[in-house]
Scaffold this motif. Structure first.
Motif, PDB file in Angstrom:
ATOM      1  N   ILE A  39      29.772  40.705  45.503  1.00  0.00           N
ATOM      2  CA  ILE A  39      31.402  40.321  45.389  1.00  0.00           C
ATOM      3  C   ILE A  39      31.689  40.492  43.665  1.00  0.00           C
ATOM      4  O   ILE A  39      32.510  41.288  43.222  1.00  0.00           O
ATOM      5  N   PHE A  40      30.769  39.830  42.851  1.00  0.00           N
ATOM      6  CA  PHE A  40      30.889  39.743  41.458  1.00  0.00           C
ATOM      7  C   PHE A  40      30.847  41.208  40.868  1.00  0.00           C
ATOM      8  O   PHE A  40      31.738  41.519  40.188  1.00  0.00           O
ATOM      9  N   ALA A  74      30.969  44.261  42.439  1.00  0.00           N
ATOM     10  CA  ALA A  74      32.455  44.711  42.847  1.00  0.00           C
ATOM     11  C   ALA A  74      33.521  44.560  41.944  1.00  0.00           C
ATOM     12  O   ALA A  74      34.368  45.411  41.659  1.00  0.00           O
ATOM     13  N   GLY A  75      33.549  43.253  41.718  1.00  0.00           N
ATOM     14  CA  GLY A  75      34.884  42.871  40.992  1.00  0.00           C
ATOM     15  C   GLY A  75      34.873  43.287  39.695  1.00  0.00           C
ATOM     16  O   GLY A  75      35.959  44.012  39.104  1.00  0.00           O
ATOM     17  N   ILE A  76      33.723  43.139  38.958  1.00  0.00           N
ATOM     18  CA  ILE A  76      33.673  43.676  37.580  1.00  0.00           C
ATOM     19  C   ILE A  76      33.691  45.205  37.526  1.00  0.00           C
ATOM     20  O   ILE A  76      34.344  45.598  36.548  1.00  0.00           O
ATOM     21  N   THR A  81      27.242  36.966  47.221  1.00  0.00           N
ATOM     22  CA  THR A  81      28.030  36.570  46.271  1.00  0.00           C
ATOM     23  C   THR A  81      27.795  37.498  44.841  1.00  0.00           C
ATOM     24  O   THR A  81      29.011  37.848  44.353  1.00  0.00           O
ATOM     25  N   THR A  82      26.521  37.916  44.634  1.00  0.00           N
ATOM     26  CA  THR A  82      26.424  38.721  43.488  1.00  0.00           C
ATOM     27  C   THR A  82      27.103  40.213  43.864  1.00  0.00           C
ATOM     28  O   THR A  82      27.554  40.837  42.824  1.00  0.00           O
ATOM     29  N   LEU A 123      23.543  34.341  48.241  1.00  0.00           N
ATOM     30  CA  LEU A 123      23.390  34.412  47.015  1.00  0.00           C
ATOM     31  C   LEU A 123      23.501  36.004  46.449  1.00  0.00           C
ATOM     32  O   LEU A 123      24.343  36.263  45.589  1.00  0.00           O
TER      33      LEU A 123
END
Lengths: 188, 139
Positions: free
Chosen positions: A158-159, A161-163, A155-156, A152
């Motif tokens: 990655i989220f 980093a993407g944002i 995943t956060t 979890l």
């Protein structure tokens, strides 16, 4: 036989690294970096880490090569030579490399069963999946079940980093942006 | 990029197999190597290949950014949501034992739910970052 494969792959890795160092054409450097990733993927395959190999081939060789090419499209395709040779940077590189090699001495020998990794937690995971308490793929069971809190968190990450990357690339909204771009992004 | 019929046909032929392979890696993650992260990366690779050959506009008609960008957050929400039933039924966050009677199947369903969140986040993040780069390159 496996040693031969390893030797060939690692030698090619060194050759490609040297080629990247001496290459001044950045387009060639990007392609060589892609080849480097494919070689790394092959090495992971030899080490029986198929999932890592898949990630390396898809992300390292595929996506990051495409991203580098997109970046090269915006910049110049040639590296400028830096004639002045800085003593401090060489010192930093030698120190950091030396510390890494020094730290390597404490690691257990490659592939030894008595390594702490194979003696403490790993047997428990293997037993659970052997007794049909968990799915047969131990890696998936560890990642998504035993350690699902960690996943979890990943995943956060990655989220986030993407944002972050999206925010940096978009930057401030400029008023004179082209029309189709504004149409694409007005909903987001 | 100028039109190259060989490349376009090659991408058209390869893309379904890439997507199917990614789904196989995802749904077979309990038994074979792979899982949500790998599958997401493979799908994103397929989409990026489509951009490289057919151009950004055509791909964005198929995979619009208005879908990709909200999906980055949706994946994390799906992951968290799959942990909530455990809490509701008194087992604890991300405890999969309430997903079924049989221990093995309960955990397989739990892993399945969690991996859906991972694949959505990974895939949409990679595609969104590439869209952002490619959109800059065009302007």
């Amino acid at each position: 036989m496996e040693i031969l494969v390893d030797a060939v792959l690692l030698t090619l890795l060194v050759v490609i690294t040297l080629a990247i160092l001496f290459q001044r054409n950045l387009f060639a450097v990007v392609l060589l970096a892609g080849a480097y990733s494919f070689l790394m993927a092959s090495i992971m395959l030899v080490l029986d880490a198929v999932d890592v190999a898949m990630t390396e081939a898809a992300v390292g060789a595929g996506i990051s090569t495409a991203l580098f090419l997109a970046t090269l499209y915006l910049t110049h395709g040639k590296e400028y030579l830096q004639p002045n040779f800085k003593f401090q940077s060489i010192l930093v590189v030698v120190l950091a490399g030396g510390m890494l090699i020094w730290g390597m001495w404490d690691m257990p020998e490659f592939g030894v069963m008595q390594a702490p990794l194979h003696e403490n937690t790993a047997p428990g995971y293997l037993d659970a999946s052997k007794n049909h308490l968990m799915p047969p793929n131990v890696v998936t069971a560890v990642l998504a079940d035993y350690r699902s809190f960690d996943t979890l968190g990943e995943t956060t990450v990655i989220f986030t980093a993407g944002i972050g990357v999206l925010l940096i690339l978009r930057g401030r909204k400029k008023p004179k942006k082209s029309k189709n771009k504004a149409e694409n992004s007005h909903e987001t | 990029m100028k039109h190259d019929p060989i490349l376009e046909l090659g991408v058209r032929l390869a893309l379904p197999f890439i997507i199917i392979f990614a789904l196989y890696v995802h749904f077979h993650g309990d038994y074979g190597p792979g899982g949500g992260f790998q599958a997401g990366a493979i799908i994103a690779t397929g989409v990026i290949m489509h951009v490289l050959i057919f151009g950004l506009e055509k791909t964005q008609r198929l995979v619009p950014p208005s879908v990709v960008e909200p999906a980055i957050g949706m994946g994390v929400l799906i992951y968290i949501a799959s942990g909530l039933p455990g809490m509701l039924f008194g087992a604890g966050f991300l405890d999969y034992s309430i997903f079924g009677n049989d221990h093995l199947h309960a955990h397989e369903w739990g892993i399945f739910a969690v991996e859906i969140g991972v694949i959505v986040t990974v895939c949409s993040t990679l595609i969104a970052i590439f869209y952002a780069f490619a959109g800059r390159a065009k302007s």
